[in-house]
Write an enzyme that holds these catalytic residues in place. Structure first.
Site, PDB file in Angstrom:
ATOM      1  N   ASP A  58       0.862  -1.189   0.000  1.00  0.00           N
ATOM      2  CA  ASP A  58       0.000   0.000   0.000  1.00  0.00           C
ATOM      3  C   ASP A  58       0.892   1.230   0.000  1.00  0.00           C
ATOM      4  O   ASP A  58       2.120   1.120  -0.056  1.00  0.00           O
ATOM      5  CB  ASP A  58      -0.935  -0.003   1.214  1.00  0.00           C
ATOM      6  CG  ASP A  58      -2.278   0.681   0.928  1.00  0.00           C
ATOM      7  OD1 ASP A  58      -2.260   1.806   0.385  1.00  0.00           O
ATOM      8  OD2 ASP A  58      -3.337   0.096   1.228  1.00  0.00           O
ATOM      9  N   HIS A 110     -13.088  -1.114  -7.879  1.00  0.00           N
ATOM     10  CA  HIS A 110     -14.355  -0.397  -8.008  1.00  0.00           C
ATOM     11  C   HIS A 110     -14.219   1.083  -7.631  1.00  0.00           C
ATOM     12  O   HIS A 110     -15.122   1.872  -7.894  1.00  0.00           O
ATOM     13  CB  HIS A 110     -15.467  -1.083  -7.197  1.00  0.00           C
ATOM     14  CG  HIS A 110     -15.404  -0.876  -5.717  1.00  0.00           C
ATOM     15  ND1 HIS A 110     -16.482  -1.079  -4.885  1.00  0.00           N
ATOM     16  CD2 HIS A 110     -14.382  -0.487  -4.901  1.00  0.00           C
ATOM     17  CE1 HIS A 110     -16.146  -0.814  -3.644  1.00  0.00           C
ATOM     18  NE2 HIS A 110     -14.878  -0.462  -3.619  1.00  0.00           N
ATOM     19  N   ASP A 111     -13.100   1.437  -7.014  1.00  0.00           N
ATOM     20  CA  ASP A 111     -12.853   2.846  -6.672  1.00  0.00           C
ATOM     21  C   ASP A 111     -12.350   3.654  -7.865  1.00  0.00           C
ATOM     22  O   ASP A 111     -12.212   4.876  -7.756  1.00  0.00           O
ATOM     23  CB  ASP A 111     -11.812   2.947  -5.544  1.00  0.00           C
ATOM     24  CG  ASP A 111     -12.385   2.573  -4.188  1.00  0.00           C
ATOM     25  OD1 ASP A 111     -13.569   2.852  -3.949  1.00  0.00           O
ATOM     26  OD2 ASP A 111     -11.660   1.976  -3.374  1.00  0.00           O
ATOM     27  N   GLU A 138     -14.623  -8.504  -6.089  1.00  0.00           N
ATOM     28  CA  GLU A 138     -15.460  -7.355  -6.439  1.00  0.00           C
ATOM     29  C   GLU A 138     -16.883  -7.815  -6.752  1.00  0.00           C
ATOM     30  O   GLU A 138     -17.143  -8.996  -6.990  1.00  0.00           O
ATOM     31  CB  GLU A 138     -14.904  -6.647  -7.694  1.00  0.00           C
ATOM     32  CG  GLU A 138     -13.574  -5.948  -7.517  1.00  0.00           C
ATOM     33  CD  GLU A 138     -13.698  -4.554  -6.886  1.00  0.00           C
ATOM     34  OE1 GLU A 138     -14.834  -4.148  -6.569  1.00  0.00           O
ATOM     35  OE2 GLU A 138     -12.663  -3.898  -6.729  1.00  0.00           O
ATOM     36  N   GLU A 193     -19.329   0.005  -9.997  1.00  0.00           N
ATOM     37  CA  GLU A 193     -19.455  -1.448 -10.015  1.00  0.00           C
ATOM     38  C   GLU A 193     -19.663  -1.863 -11.477  1.00  0.00           C
ATOM     39  O   GLU A 193     -20.165  -1.081 -12.283  1.00  0.00           O
ATOM     40  CB  GLU A 193     -20.628  -1.894  -9.142  1.00  0.00           C
ATOM     41  CG  GLU A 193     -20.597  -1.368  -7.710  1.00  0.00           C
ATOM     42  CD  GLU A 193     -19.406  -1.849  -6.887  1.00  0.00           C
ATOM     43  OE1 GLU A 193     -18.658  -2.726  -7.366  1.00  0.00           O
ATOM     44  OE2 GLU A 193     -19.234  -1.342  -5.763  1.00  0.00           O
TER      45      GLU A 193
END
Length: 354
Positions: free
Chosen positions: A221, A259-260, A288, A319
């Site tokens: 990350d 999905h972001d 997802e 989505e």
């Protein structure tokens, strides 16, 4: 004509009833929020059996709770089958008990939706919904229209907002991971090393490694995120930017990351995933939603709502249907894929570079 007019009138009245019901769906959500804030499910659970309104009221953190108001809230929640009410044959007070639904409101339970419910119904998170029509007219980001900055920037300057958001994400991760661990055992069996892209502080990777000790886990990350990550057996933390480079591993794991982002950004991420894994044996494991717009499954309606949540709360994400996933995967270098159902809102998409 009279018969047709009667049919039309009946249909119009039904239409009116439908719109009124949809108009006030927010009241269902507010009643649920009320129940969580008052810890009603926890109060009933602490007794180990159904209890009366007076007993519920005595457990509420207030010197003088309004039992009449409580009764009206409970009446709606019983109607919605969140709680169950059992009148006593001897004329005694009605007893209120838990259902499978209200057990998801227990704040002290390991598996709970309470933090997410509080987040989605907080004024900060509700405000962007009032900007949907502006998004249709003008485009742009609903959250930014409501708050003057995008969600990640808002979280970085508002510790209370950040905590509400993180608590909600943590609670959803718990039951999603349970579904993944139980429903994807064979999928992890042939993986020697796994990198979790956008893995936060590493809790998800720690669960995967704990259930699959043969896996060398890499939690990946942004640097300022992993610097606060605790140590987990079998997991190493690496800071970086998924749009630039992803650590090499046998497989890449991504849960609720893509999905972001819009399609162009997802393609960039996937191309970096392909560089990170072996050409012939590597795979990407994507957790997802796969939208089924005409589906009748228990989560299919919620999937369409989540797509609107992405308009309200993300920075351009959405989505996707299977066809939309197929397009993004092919452009990202993954021409072959399969979708695996798990007992959760999301599915697992296994994608392969050849």
């Amino acid at each position: 004509m009279e018969g047709k007019e009667a049919v039309d009138e009946g249909a119009m009245i039904q239409g009116q009833a439908d719109i009124l019901q949809y108009m006030f769906h927010f009241a269902d959500s507010m009643a649920l929020k009320c129940a969580v804030e008052l810890r009603i499910a926890d109060i009933i659970h602490s007794h180990g059996c159904p209890i009366t309104l007076s007993q519920i009221a005595s457990g509420i953190d207030s010197p003088s709770p309004d039992i009449s108001c409580l009764a009206r809230v409970m009446r709606l929640l019983v109607r919605k089958k969140i709680f169950v009410a059992s009148p006593q044959s001897d004329g005694g007070d009605t007893l209120y008990g838990l259902t499978h639904s209200s057990r998801w409101l227990l704040q002290d339970a390991e598996m709970s939706l309470a933090p997410m419910l509080l987040m989605e119904n907080h004024p900060w998170f509700l405000a962007p919904w009032h900007c949907l029509s502006r998004c249709v007219k003008e485009g742009g980001i609903a959250f930014e229209k409501a708050h003057g900055r995008q969600i990640w920037d808002f979280a970085s300057i508002n510790p209370e907002f950040n905590k509400i958001f993180n608590d909600a994400m943590e609670c959803t991760a718990k039951f999603t991971m349970r579904a993944i661990i139980s429903g994807y055992k064979e999928g992890f069996g042939c993986v020697g090393s796994l990198v979790d892209v956008g893995g936060g502080t590493g809790g998800v990777m720690a669960e995967i490694v704990n259930a699959n000790p043969h896996i060398k886990g890499i939690n990946f990350d942004l640097p300022h995120v992993v610097v606060t990550a605790p140590e987990y057996p079998g997991v190493c933390h690496i800071g970086g930017d998924m749009f630039k480079d992803i650590p090499k591993a046998d497989a890449v794991f991504m849960k609720w990351i893509m999905h972001d982002w819009g399609d162009e950004d997802c393609v960039k991420i996937l191309k970096n995933c392909r560089k990170a894994i072996p050409e012939k044996s590597g795979k990407v494991i994507i957790v997802e939603l796969v939208l089924q717009p005409d589906g009748e499954g228990m989560f299919d309606n919620t999937g369409l709502v989540f797509d609107l949540v992405m308009i309200a709360h993300s920075s351009g994400g959405k989505e996707r249907t299977e066809l939309q996933w197929k397009k993004v995967l092919e452009e990202g270098g993954f021409p072959r894929y399969k979708i695996l159902k798990i007992p959760a809102l999301q599915s697992i998409i296994e994608a392969y570079p050849e």
